[in-house]
Design a protein around this motif. Structure first.
Motif, mmCIF file in Angstrom:
data_model
loop_
_atom_site.group_PDB
_atom_site.id
_atom_site.type_symbol
_atom_site.label_atom_id
_atom_site.label_comp_id
_atom_site.label_asym_id
_atom_site.label_seq_id
_atom_site.Cartn_x
_atom_site.Cartn_y
_atom_site.Cartn_z
ATOM 1 N N UNK A 72 95.960 -57.538 -85.382
ATOM 2 C CA UNK A 72 97.322 -57.925 -84.992
ATOM 3 C C UNK A 72 98.089 -56.834 -84.247
ATOM 4 N N UNK A 73 97.816 -55.565 -84.570
ATOM 5 C CA UNK A 73 98.502 -54.458 -83.914
ATOM 6 C C UNK A 73 97.611 -53.770 -82.876
ATOM 7 N N UNK A 74 96.515 -54.427 -82.531
ATOM 8 C CA UNK A 74 95.649 -53.892 -81.490
ATOM 9 C C UNK A 74 94.500 -53.028 -81.974
ATOM 10 N N UNK A 75 94.580 -52.528 -83.204
ATOM 11 C CA UNK A 75 93.500 -51.693 -83.711
ATOM 12 C C UNK A 75 92.293 -52.561 -84.054
ATOM 13 N N UNK A 76 91.087 -52.086 -83.764
ATOM 14 C CA UNK A 76 89.896 -52.921 -83.998
ATOM 15 C C UNK A 76 89.620 -53.144 -85.483
ATOM 16 N N UNK A 77 89.266 -54.369 -85.814
ATOM 17 C CA UNK A 77 88.873 -54.720 -87.177
ATOM 18 C C UNK A 77 87.363 -54.510 -87.269
ATOM 19 N N UNK A 78 86.956 -53.387 -87.796
ATOM 20 C CA UNK A 78 85.535 -53.039 -87.841
ATOM 21 C C UNK A 78 84.945 -53.181 -89.240
ATOM 22 N N UNK A 79 85.780 -53.189 -90.273
ATOM 23 C CA UNK A 79 85.378 -53.464 -91.644
ATOM 24 C C UNK A 79 86.259 -54.578 -92.191
#
Length: 207
Positions: A72-79
């Protein structure tokens, strides 16, 4: 939490191992260019195996996808936390032969974190439980996590979920409940070696 993993095994060997498990691998987009890599990091492209659209058990697709979709804030969801979720669709297997965890340096003057490599006992390579989805960055995958089991707990309170070979077909089959697949491996299943940093004092617990 895992933000770096390794894949040095060639795709031909990987496809052969799937075939030995009676899992037929299709390559709908052509064989991806997957060089051997010591470090696969967030937003990198990497190979995954996922079920086919008709969910036929024993058949899967090998594709190359981005690690981590934009949150939602642009940071990648990696876990992605696995607890309390069913994952009734879009499951995938993330191909790896090792994953890394990082801890505070044992030597106070050392600037970089200590780096630890976990591998799978008795197997040259393994799969990590994941899911994939469509996103603004295209199709992408993430690694599922759970509270740390006995091998990882001394290094981190959470861990990704490596799967044994007899679990792969079940994870690709959405009819099999996630709770029957996602679990800790027995102690000693994930040998660990130090990649860099000072070794801890004898008997010390790395946190």
């Amino acid at each position: 939490m895992c933000n770096d993993y390794r894949l040095l095994v060639d795709l031909a060997s990987i496809a052969e191992d799937f075939d030995n498990l009676s899992i037929k691998i299709k390559i709908p987009e052509g064989t991806p260019n997957v060089p051997a890599r010591e470090d696969i990091r967030i937003t990198d492209m990497a190979p995954i195996v996922r079920g086919t659209e008709d969910h036929e058990r024993g058949t899967a697709q090998l594709v190359n996808r981005r690690w981590g979709w934009p949150g939602p804030k642009g940071k990648p969801v990696y876990n992605f936390r696995s607890e309390g979720r069913d994952f009734s669709s879009r499951r995938c297997l993330i191909l790896a032969d090792g994953f890394y965890e990082f801890t505070d340096p044992a030597e106070p003057k050392q600037k970089r974190l200590d780096k630890w490599l976990f591998t799978m006992a008795d197997h040259r390579w393994f799969c990590i439980a994941g899911i994939w989805r469509e996103s603004l960055a295209g199709e992408a995958f993430t690694m599922l996590t759970m509270d740390a089991g006995p091998d990882v707990a001394p290094y981190h309170h959470r861990q990704i979920i490596p799967l044994t070979r007899d679990q792969w077909a079940d994870w690709l089959d959405p009819a099999v409940p996630a709770r029957k697949v996602l679990r800790w491996l027995p102690q000693g299943s994930l040998p660990v070696t130090q990649v860099y940093g000072m070794p801890p004092a004898q008997g010390a617990l790395v946190l």
